[in-house]
Design a protein around this motif. Structure first.
Motif, PDB file in Angstrom:
ATOM      1  N   SER A  51       0.559  -1.010  -0.198  1.00  0.00           N
ATOM      2  CA  SER A  51       0.088  -0.054   0.444  1.00  0.00           C
ATOM      3  C   SER A  51       1.035   1.684   0.100  1.00  0.00           C
ATOM      4  O   SER A  51      -0.101   3.063  -0.732  1.00  0.00           O
ATOM      5  CB  SER A  51      -1.023   0.037   1.360  1.00  0.00           C
ATOM      6  OG  SER A  51      -1.932  -1.527   1.109  1.00  0.00           O
ATOM      7  N   ASN A  52       1.871   1.445   0.806  1.00  0.00           N
ATOM      8  CA  ASN A  52       2.694   2.186   0.538  1.00  0.00           C
ATOM      9  C   ASN A  52       3.407   2.659  -0.826  1.00  0.00           C
ATOM     10  O   ASN A  52       3.819   3.825  -1.087  1.00  0.00           O
ATOM     11  CB  ASN A  52       3.882   2.449   2.128  1.00  0.00           C
ATOM     12  CG  ASN A  52       3.156   2.433   3.377  1.00  0.00           C
ATOM     13  OD1 ASN A  52       3.671   2.019   4.203  1.00  0.00           O
ATOM     14  ND2 ASN A  52       1.963   2.353   3.607  1.00  0.00           N
ATOM     15  N   LEU A  53       3.700   1.716  -1.288  1.00  0.00           N
ATOM     16  CA  LEU A  53       4.194   2.016  -2.365  1.00  0.00           C
ATOM     17  C   LEU A  53       3.572   2.810  -3.881  1.00  0.00           C
ATOM     18  O   LEU A  53       3.910   2.770  -4.027  1.00  0.00           O
ATOM     19  CB  LEU A  53       4.771   0.280  -3.325  1.00  0.00           C
ATOM     20  CG  LEU A  53       6.073  -0.172  -1.733  1.00  0.00           C
ATOM     21  CD1 LEU A  53       6.728  -1.573  -2.822  1.00  0.00           C
ATOM     22  CD2 LEU A  53       7.669   0.442  -1.095  1.00  0.00           C
ATOM     23  N   LEU A  54       2.246   1.501  -3.582  1.00  0.00           N
ATOM     24  CA  LEU A  54       1.224   2.344  -4.835  1.00  0.00           C
ATOM     25  C   LEU A  54       0.341   3.779  -3.685  1.00  0.00           C
ATOM     26  O   LEU A  54       0.605   4.323  -5.405  1.00  0.00           O
ATOM     27  CB  LEU A  54       0.122   1.349  -4.671  1.00  0.00           C
ATOM     28  CG  LEU A  54       0.259   0.270  -5.002  1.00  0.00           C
ATOM     29  CD1 LEU A  54      -1.183  -1.107  -4.540  1.00  0.00           C
ATOM     30  CD2 LEU A  54       0.618   0.194  -6.005  1.00  0.00           C
ATOM     31  N   GLY A  55       1.073   4.012  -2.795  1.00  0.00           N
ATOM     32  CA  GLY A  55       0.561   5.775  -2.157  1.00  0.00           C
ATOM     33  C   GLY A  55       1.570   6.489  -2.723  1.00  0.00           C
ATOM     34  O   GLY A  55       1.430   7.830  -2.484  1.00  0.00           O
ATOM     35  N   ALA A  56       2.890   6.125  -2.729  1.00  0.00           N
ATOM     36  CA  ALA A  56       4.566   7.001  -3.164  1.00  0.00           C
ATOM     37  C   ALA A  56       3.624   7.742  -4.792  1.00  0.00           C
ATOM     38  O   ALA A  56       4.965   8.402  -4.566  1.00  0.00           O
ATOM     39  CB  ALA A  56       5.411   5.845  -2.838  1.00  0.00           C
ATOM     40  N   ASP A  57       3.234   7.130  -5.269  1.00  0.00           N
ATOM     41  CA  ASP A  57       3.046   7.781  -6.558  1.00  0.00           C
ATOM     42  C   ASP A  57       1.620   8.066  -6.777  1.00  0.00           C
ATOM     43  O   ASP A  57       0.671   7.171  -7.367  1.00  0.00           O
ATOM     44  CB  ASP A  57       3.163   5.839  -7.623  1.00  0.00           C
ATOM     45  CG  ASP A  57       3.576   6.473  -9.358  1.00  0.00           C
ATOM     46  OD1 ASP A  57       3.154   7.448 -10.073  1.00  0.00           O
ATOM     47  OD2 ASP A  57       3.883   5.391 -10.133  1.00  0.00           O
ATOM     48  N   LEU A  58       1.527   9.456  -7.119  1.00  0.00           N
ATOM     49  CA  LEU A  58       0.048  10.269  -7.577  1.00  0.00           C
ATOM     50  C   LEU A  58       0.156   9.521  -8.871  1.00  0.00           C
ATOM     51  O   LEU A  58      -1.076  10.027  -8.718  1.00  0.00           O
ATOM     52  CB  LEU A  58       0.756  11.638  -7.215  1.00  0.00           C
ATOM     53  CG  LEU A  58       1.253  12.310  -5.653  1.00  0.00           C
ATOM     54  CD1 LEU A  58       1.767  13.450  -6.052  1.00  0.00           C
ATOM     55  CD2 LEU A  58       0.327  11.722  -4.733  1.00  0.00           C
ATOM     56  N   ARG A  59       1.201   9.266 -10.150  1.00  0.00           N
ATOM     57  CA  ARG A  59       0.078   8.902 -10.995  1.00  0.00           C
ATOM     58  C   ARG A  59      -0.696   7.024 -10.793  1.00  0.00           C
ATOM     59  O   ARG A  59      -1.697   7.541 -11.330  1.00  0.00           O
ATOM     60  CB  ARG A  59       0.996   8.108 -11.988  1.00  0.00           C
ATOM     61  CG  ARG A  59       1.444   9.497 -12.505  1.00  0.00           C
ATOM     62  CD  ARG A  59       3.157   9.131 -13.262  1.00  0.00           C
ATOM     63  NE  ARG A  59       4.148   8.387 -12.601  1.00  0.00           N
ATOM     64  CZ  ARG A  59       5.496   7.376 -13.124  1.00  0.00           C
ATOM     65  NH1 ARG A  59       5.638   8.012 -13.806  1.00  0.00           N
ATOM     66  NH2 ARG A  59       6.101   7.419 -12.178  1.00  0.00           N
ATOM     67  N   GLY A  65      -6.562   8.808  -1.298  1.00  0.00           N
ATOM     68  CA  GLY A  65      -7.993   7.830  -2.267  1.00  0.00           C
ATOM     69  C   GLY A  65      -7.266   6.554  -2.151  1.00  0.00           C
ATOM     70  O   GLY A  65      -6.440   6.357  -1.853  1.00  0.00           O
ATOM     71  N   GLY A  66      -8.384   5.096  -2.756  1.00  0.00           N
ATOM     72  CA  GLY A  66      -7.880   4.193  -2.819  1.00  0.00           C
ATOM     73  C   GLY A  66      -8.508   3.882  -1.875  1.00  0.00           C
ATOM     74  O   GLY A  66      -8.237   4.090  -0.638  1.00  0.00           O
ATOM     75  N   ASN A  67      -8.246   2.543  -1.988  1.00  0.00           N
ATOM     76  CA  ASN A  67      -7.501   1.382  -0.791  1.00  0.00           C
ATOM     77  C   ASN A  67      -7.351  -0.535  -1.256  1.00  0.00           C
ATOM     78  O   ASN A  67      -7.246   0.062  -2.206  1.00  0.00           O
ATOM     79  CB  ASN A  67      -9.622   0.840   0.305  1.00  0.00           C
ATOM     80  CG  ASN A  67     -10.604   1.217  -0.638  1.00  0.00           C
ATOM     81  OD1 ASN A  67     -10.562  -0.125  -1.610  1.00  0.00           O
ATOM     82  ND2 ASN A  67     -11.127   2.275  -0.742  1.00  0.00           N
ATOM     83  N   GLY A  96      -0.470   5.763   1.149  1.00  0.00           N
ATOM     84  CA  GLY A  96       1.288   6.802   1.042  1.00  0.00           C
ATOM     85  C   GLY A  96       1.848   6.178   2.601  1.00  0.00           C
ATOM     86  O   GLY A  96       3.217   5.965   2.657  1.00  0.00           O
ATOM     87  N   THR A  97       1.077   6.437   3.810  1.00  0.00           N
ATOM     88  CA  THR A  97       1.518   6.591   4.873  1.00  0.00           C
ATOM     89  C   THR A  97       0.850   5.882   5.964  1.00  0.00           C
ATOM     90  O   THR A  97       1.114   5.657   7.051  1.00  0.00           O
ATOM     91  CB  THR A  97       1.906   8.036   5.575  1.00  0.00           C
ATOM     92  OG1 THR A  97      -0.639   8.893   4.884  1.00  0.00           O
ATOM     93  CG2 THR A  97       1.621   9.438   4.659  1.00  0.00           C
ATOM     94  N   MET A  98      -0.145   4.860   4.898  1.00  0.00           N
ATOM     95  CA  MET A  98      -0.934   3.819   5.749  1.00  0.00           C
ATOM     96  C   MET A  98       0.025   2.929   7.067  1.00  0.00           C
ATOM     97  O   MET A  98       0.944   2.504   6.213  1.00  0.00           O
ATOM     98  CB  MET A  98      -1.899   3.146   5.050  1.00  0.00           C
ATOM     99  CG  MET A  98      -2.597   2.588   5.842  1.00  0.00           C
ATOM    100  SD  MET A  98      -3.589   1.052   5.176  1.00  0.00           S
ATOM    101  CE  MET A  98      -2.539   0.223   4.881  1.00  0.00           C
ATOM    102  N   LYS A  99      -0.283   2.847   7.984  1.00  0.00           N
ATOM    103  CA  LYS A  99       0.636   1.684   9.232  1.00  0.00           C
ATOM    104  C   LYS A  99      -0.851   0.621   9.480  1.00  0.00           C
ATOM    105  O   LYS A  99      -1.765   0.724   8.601  1.00  0.00           O
ATOM    106  CB  LYS A  99       0.767   2.137  10.423  1.00  0.00           C
ATOM    107  CG  LYS A  99       2.185   3.925  10.060  1.00  0.00           C
ATOM    108  CD  LYS A  99       2.199   4.379  11.410  1.00  0.00           C
ATOM    109  CE  LYS A  99       3.890   5.167  10.892  1.00  0.00           C
ATOM    110  NZ  LYS A  99       3.654   5.963   9.837  1.00  0.00           N
ATOM    111  N   ARG A 100      -0.204  -0.293  10.347  1.00  0.00           N
ATOM    112  CA  ARG A 100      -0.895  -1.026  10.419  1.00  0.00           C
ATOM    113  C   ARG A 100      -1.666  -0.835  11.169  1.00  0.00           C
ATOM    114  O   ARG A 100      -3.386  -1.550  11.398  1.00  0.00           O
ATOM    115  CB  ARG A 100      -0.287  -2.302  11.372  1.00  0.00           C
ATOM    116  CG  ARG A 100      -0.699  -3.383  11.213  1.00  0.00           C
ATOM    117  CD  ARG A 100      -0.139  -4.049  11.987  1.00  0.00           C
ATOM    118  NE  ARG A 100      -0.768  -6.088  12.322  1.00  0.00           N
ATOM    119  CZ  ARG A 100       0.235  -7.546  11.372  1.00  0.00           C
ATOM    120  NH1 ARG A 100       1.368  -6.411  11.318  1.00  0.00           N
ATOM    121  NH2 ARG A 100      -0.078  -8.284  11.263  1.00  0.00           N
ATOM    122  N   SER A 101      -2.600   0.851  12.235  1.00  0.00           N
ATOM    123  CA  SER A 101      -3.613   0.939  13.232  1.00  0.00           C
ATOM    124  C   SER A 101      -3.814   1.355  11.805  1.00  0.00           C
ATOM    125  O   SER A 101      -5.523   1.471  12.357  1.00  0.00           O
ATOM    126  CB  SER A 101      -2.856   2.202  13.809  1.00  0.00           C
ATOM    127  OG  SER A 101      -2.069   3.024  13.067  1.00  0.00           O
TER     128      SER A 101
END
Length: 722
Positions: A51-59, A65-67, A96-101
């Motif tokens: 998830s963090n990898l996907l969220g790091a690319d604004l394209r 956005g997204g889940n 991009g910044t999501m953690k397990r919590s």
């Protein structure tokens, strides 16, 4: 570690062995085998990593956005039996910044069993409350409305993103046909409908009808892709988006010039920024008719291509297609009817020209609300625009705080990308107004808004504090930032300024502070500092004249240079900085505050203090004069009188400590105790004490107070004003 050789997607567009950053042109391949290996066996950890990898690319998807989700076996805490649990991004999080919590964890069987009591799309919203009966981890995040979209799909790992390239196809008039032909039937199509339980059932039906799908395009909305492992899902997502993006690139300019070709040319960069800086406070004033808004400006090349085009007039009123876009940018932007050669520095004239344009926009929004509202719709929200387009110059956005306005700007650039792509391969279509309204005023969205924390006292306000890289100034800036303000950090010392900015970014994040070099004796740097503040945040509401210097000498030892330096920094500096700030506040026409950090010495006579004390007295009277002059502008001018602020202060530099010690007949080491002992409260004064005093004036409880003086000196009877 997950094997890269077990991709179960038989219809993969590209082999997944040997993939690296060079394998993709339009998206970023960020997967690191060594990092993933550390997480082997923990599907939830791999979900967070992906998830963090996907969220790091604004394209791929924008902020918030997204889940994403994964399904894995876990022990039921009540029975001890193995059960299937789905972890999915919770409501309101950011990939991009999501953690397990930031994940919600639900029993899969319970979630799917809800279809037995589902009463149909008319009762869609009641299902959200029922998600709580499916919670596995009681400490997890609240499930979002997209939870069933993941729950009914049979795959272990799922990505739901809003990539510009995919939405461009999803928002095209021929989107379904293009998807079918581009992916040879391996990507399904589900027509637009609002996210929720029923859409989850439709996704399941699409899979039941064609089990070989590797993804589903949601009309006007976004993309679902999946895999049996976190890596498979990641690669599948990148491959699908890559193919969409390449298809768009191959078609740009083939059917017709991009956006119908350019109607006008942009101003040169420096002229664009000058126009934007002159106009931003005026726009901010109009947009702040209900509450103070924070601004953002961009002249990104993608924006300029769009706003300078022949198609702007046709496309802009259509609004955006993806719900994530228009929830943050409003139904449509305001396109300014101002030519690039107009003088936007003539405040009266430009306000007269803009006023009817803003009124027309507000009327449009009110008509949209009245036409589309339901009996139980929430009350109409602020009718002012979020996105404002100035052809030839750039794009402004205004929202409640800097992060929100920056993200709105990013989302509208996403919308521009979508329009560009859709127009290249077909014809752009936006959501019908009623559908857009049903999303914007969705009762579940309203409930989410109502759950948001109460705004802090200084939310929506912008403060420029001179000399704020250290000492009293930095303490004030930190206090204001903690209370919700955007702050403009400045100093004459570049190294000290850089250190302060790093400190602020660490403590408050990227959107709270901007920085600029400022010498209060140099009007050019003052004007540049305020220009920087306006371009960063849209304007200025609070000016704190804090920068200072101390020289303690007998009158006969005082040089002319000493005298001029004191008066240049303390008096002339306060005059110049206040003057520049007032001009911006008057453009905004929403009031403001000026606080001058003066001194006990402005009213107390002491030895070896002729230059400093008289300059402080001049500062004090200038404060009173400005308070008398600016009342009709709702600009309050107040004074804080500190004394002997020692900690983290430059006051001891330049021989001041030695001079004061000599005047009192003590040593430098004895000064702190001497200063504390001579006060009525027997207290040492800290920078934070001055910061608290400043906050008292601007925090909202003293909005009808001006021309006041607040002593923060521990109690010095000689400094009592009456």
């Amino acid at each position: 570690m997950e094997s890269k050789k077990t991709n179960a997607l038989n219809n993969s567009l590209a082999g997944d062995e040997g993939l690296n950053a060079g394998s993709f042109k339009h998206v970023s391949y960020l997967w690191n085998d060594e990092e993933a290996a550390k997480l082997a066996g923990d599907e939830v950890a791999l979900l967070v990593y992906r998830s963090n990898l996907l969220g790091a690319d604004l394209r791929l998807t924008n902020y918030g956005g997204g889940n994403t989700s994964c399904k894995a076996t876990a022990k039921d805490p009540l029975t001890g039996k193995d059960v299937e649990v789905m972890w999915v991004k919770g409501s309101g999080g950011d990939l991009g910044t999501m953690k397990r919590s930031g994940l919600a964890a639900l029993y899969v069987d319970r979630l799917r069993s809800l279809k037995n009591i589902y009463r149909g799309i008319e009762h869609e919203d009641e299902m959200v409350e029922l998600f709580n009966h499916c919670i596995y981890d009681l400490a997890s995040k609240a499930p979002s409305i997209d939870t069933p979209l993941h729950g009914f799909l049979p795959y272990k790992h799922i990505d739901h993103l809003h990539p510009d390239a995919a939405i461009a196809i999803a928002a095209a008039k021929d989107g379904k046909k293009i998807t079918q032909e581009l992916f040879n039937g391996s990507i399904g199509w589900v027509e637009w409908q609002r996210p929720g339980f029923d859409l989850g059932l439709k996704l399941k039906a699409a899979i039941d009808e064609n089990p070989g799908l590797r993804g589903i395009m949601l009309g006007s909305h976004g993309l679902f892709t999946w895999g049996n492992t976190a890596y498979e899902s990641y690669v599948n997502t990148l491959e699908v988006i890559e193919k969409c993006a390449q298809y768009l690139e191959d078609n740009y300019g083939k059917k017709r010039p991009t956006f119908g070709g350019q109607k006008l040319q942009s101003l040169p960069k420096e002229e664009r920024l000058a126009k934007a800086a002159a106009l931003a406070p005026v726009l901010r004033g109009f947009c702040s008719s209900k509450q103070n808004m924070i601004g953002h400006f961009t002249d990104d090349d993608r924006v300029l291509e769009y706003i300078n085009s022949n198609d702007l007039e046709r496309l802009a009123p259509m609004g955006t297609s993806c719900p994530d876009h228009f929830l943050r940018t409003k139904i449509s932007p305001l396109v300014l009817n101002i030519s690039t050669d107009e003088d936007v520095t003539d405040v009266t004239a430009i306000k007269e020209k803009l006023a009817p344009q803003f009124e027309a926009y507000r009327n449009m929004y009110a008509e949209y609300y009245e036409t589309c509202k339901h009996p139980n719709s929430p009350a109409m929200r602020d009718a002012n625009p979020v996105i404002i387009l100035y052809p030839g110059v750039g794009m402004f956005s205004f929202a409640k705080d800097k992060q929100t306005t920056r993200v709105a700007s990013e989302f509208y650039i996403n919308a521009i990308n979508v329009m560009k792509g859709a127009e290249a391969v077909s014809e752009y279509t936006s959501l019908p107004r009623q559908e857009a309204f049903n999303i914007e005023y969705w009762l579940l969205e309203e409930a989410k808004l109502q759950r948001m924390p109460k705004p802090k006292p200084l939310s929506g306000r912008i403060a420029l504090i001179t000399g704020s890289a250290g000492g009293i100034g930095k303490a004030i800036a930190k206090k204001f930032a903690a209370e919700g303000a955007c702050v403009v950090i400045n100093d004459i010392n570049e190294e000290r300024l850089q250190g302060a900015m790093e400190e602020f970014k660490t403590q408050f994040g990227r959107d709270t502070a901007s920085s600029t070099l400022l010498d209060v004796t140099n009007n050019d740097t003052i004007e540049k500092a305020f220009t920087d503040a306006v371009l960063a945040f849209g304007g200025v509401d609070i000016v704190i004249n804090n920068a200072g210097i101390s020289i303690s000498k007998s009158i006969t030892d005082h040089s002319i240079a000493d005298w001029d330096k004191l008066y240049d920094i303390l008096v002339k500096g306060q005059f110049l900085v206040s003057k520049a700030g007032i001009e911006i506040m008057r453009k905004q026409n929403i009031g403001g505050d000026i606080i001058n950090i003066v001194s006990k010495n402005s009213v107390v006579a002491g030895p070896n203090n002729a230059g400093y004390g008289s300059a402080k007295a001049a500062q004090a009277h200038l404060s009173r004069l400005l308070a008398a002059e600016l009342g009709s502008d709702k600009i309050r001018v107040n004074t804080v009188n500190p004394d002997a602020v020692i900690a983290d202060s430059n006051i001891w530099a330049g021989g001041w400590a030695e001079g004061r010690a000599k005047a009192y007949g003590i040593t430098v080491e004895e000064l702190p105790a001497y200063y504390a002992k001579r006060t009525l409260l027997n207290e040492a004064i800290l920078p934070e004490d001055i910061a608290n005093a400043c906050f008292v004036f601007v925090g909202g409880l003293l909005n009808k107070s001006t021309g006041n003086v607040l002593n923060v000196d521990g109690g010095v009877a000689a400094a009592f004003l009456r």
